[in-house]
Design an enzyme around this catalytic site. Structure first.
Site, PDB file in Angstrom:
ATOM      1  N   ARG A 235     -48.658   2.129  26.619  1.00  0.00           N
ATOM      2  CA  ARG A 235     -48.123   1.692  25.331  1.00  0.00           C
ATOM      3  C   ARG A 235     -49.025   0.588  24.785  1.00  0.00           C
ATOM      4  NH1 ARG A 235     -45.548   5.617  25.061  1.00  0.00           N
ATOM      5  NH2 ARG A 235     -43.279   5.860  24.926  1.00  0.00           N
ATOM      6  N   GLU A 264     -48.883   2.174  15.677  1.00  0.00           N
ATOM      7  CA  GLU A 264     -49.447   3.498  15.376  1.00  0.00           C
ATOM      8  C   GLU A 264     -48.862   4.037  14.063  1.00  0.00           C
ATOM      9  OE1 GLU A 264     -48.605   5.750  18.917  1.00  0.00           O
ATOM     10  OE2 GLU A 264     -49.700   4.319  20.168  1.00  0.00           O
ATOM     11  N   HIS A 282     -52.865   8.843  20.307  1.00  0.00           N
ATOM     12  CA  HIS A 282     -51.681   8.987  21.174  1.00  0.00           C
ATOM     13  C   HIS A 282     -51.509  10.462  21.582  1.00  0.00           C
ATOM     14  CE1 HIS A 282     -47.513   7.182  22.222  1.00  0.00           C
ATOM     15  NE2 HIS A 282     -47.817   8.171  23.047  1.00  0.00           N
TER      16      HIS A 282
END
Ligand code: 8YV
Length: 317
Positions: A235, A264, A282
């Site tokens: 993360r 993000e 991601h």
């Protein structure tokens, strides 16, 4: 009447979407222009939520779904769901534990190799015709070896262990830090992150971010040092992103391979021009194999909860 399910993120596997559509009335919130109005209209009928690990669900939204019986996270990180709140309401929160381990570990190794061996600038050098213009071997600087480097893993869960296994095959000595020493493996345990960073060439973040925010800061990066690399497939919020950008700009560390970010899809633009920084959107679990297995687990969690059973792997019930 088919039960209503609220889906907060797209699922990219057609077969999973077909199954969802066959079994349930799907409410795909990400397709709605006015999300607030949509919840006002359909919230009372919703019995299950499907969300992404990074997206989670707010307590406010949970409060607007009075018939809710399950929150199925299509991922392993549950840091974006308030588990204590869900528990207090008797709501099962499930994850897709085990479904994505191999792919996330593979991407960690991919990020290490692309970053240390500077594969992306090498690729651009060939594809943009620069090699023809400048065929001298000195046109590209030497890169760095991965094999044998000291690897430090932050978080030795399923993914951390799969990364360790792979790095060990590259002849890397492995050390790790976690909330406690693991008795079932013989990788070297280092109780504090600062020491682990000091003793590593490559620091890999594979920890859950439920409680551990901003653990990689200027001091940790300083300890990792000018020949050190940071890899993050966990993360973004585990890292103080400003400190990381500064450390890369000032050569405090050598480079970074990053799949995840604090906000993000916003990524600090300073990173874009750096040859020793490799960025991904991601995507560590974004394979057909992982996402299919994850989708099946989501389907199973919802089916079990709606049948009045405790979903397998529920974290809160
Ligand atoms: C997914 C993730 O990208 O597992 C997690 O926690 O963040 C990722 O694997 C995401 O959950 C997909 O929706």
């Amino acid at each position: 009447m088919k039960p209503s399910i609220l889906q907060l993120n797209p699922i990219l596997v057609p077969a999973i979407n077909q199954k969802l559509d066959t079994l349930y009335t799907m409410h795909r919130l990400y397709e709605q222009e006015d999300k607030d109005a949509y919840i006002r209209e359909h919230g009372a009928s919703i019995r299950g939520v499907i969300t992404g690990g990074h997206t989670g669900i707010s307590n406010d939204m949970i409060g607007r779904l009075p018939a809710l019986q399950v929150i199925a996270v299509n991922g392993v990180g549950t840091d974006a769901v308030d588990l204590a709140f869900a528990r207090s309401r008797g709501l099962p929160v499930t994850g897709t534990f085990g479904a994505l381990t191999e792919d996330v570990a593979d991407l960690a190794i991919g990020l290490i190799l692309t970053t240390l061996r500077e594969i992306c600038p090498g690729n651009a050098f060939v594809k943009t015709g620069k090699w023809i213009d400048n065929p001298s071997p000195s046109a590209i600087p030497l890169s760095r070896r991965f094999s044998g480097k000291r690897v430090g893993i932050v978080g030795l869960g399923k993914v951390g262990r799969a990364i360790a296994q792979r790095a060990a095959a590259f002849g890397c000595p492995i050390a790790y830090t976690d909330v406690r020493e693991m008795s079932d493996i013989d990788y070297r345990f280092v109780p504090d992150l600062l020491s682990l960073a000091r003793e590593s060439d490559i620091l890999i973040l594979a920890a859950a971010a439920d409680k551990a925010q901003g653990i990689v800061d200027a001091a940790v990066l300083d300890a990792l040092g000018k020949d050190g690399y940071l890899i993050n497939i966990a993360r973004g919020k585990l890292v103080v992103e400003r400190d990381l950008v500064e450390a890369l700009l000032r050569g405090v560390i050598a480079g970074a391979g990053l799949d995840v970010f604090v906000d993000e899809p916003n990524v600090p633009v300073e990173l874009f021009g750096m040859d020793r920084v490799v960025l991904q959107a991601h995507r560590a679990s974004a394979t057909v194999e992982s996402r299919t297995a994850m989708g099946e687990m989501v389907l199973a969690s919802i089916a079990q909860a709606l049948a009045g059973q405790r979903p397998e792997g529920s974290l809160t019930t």
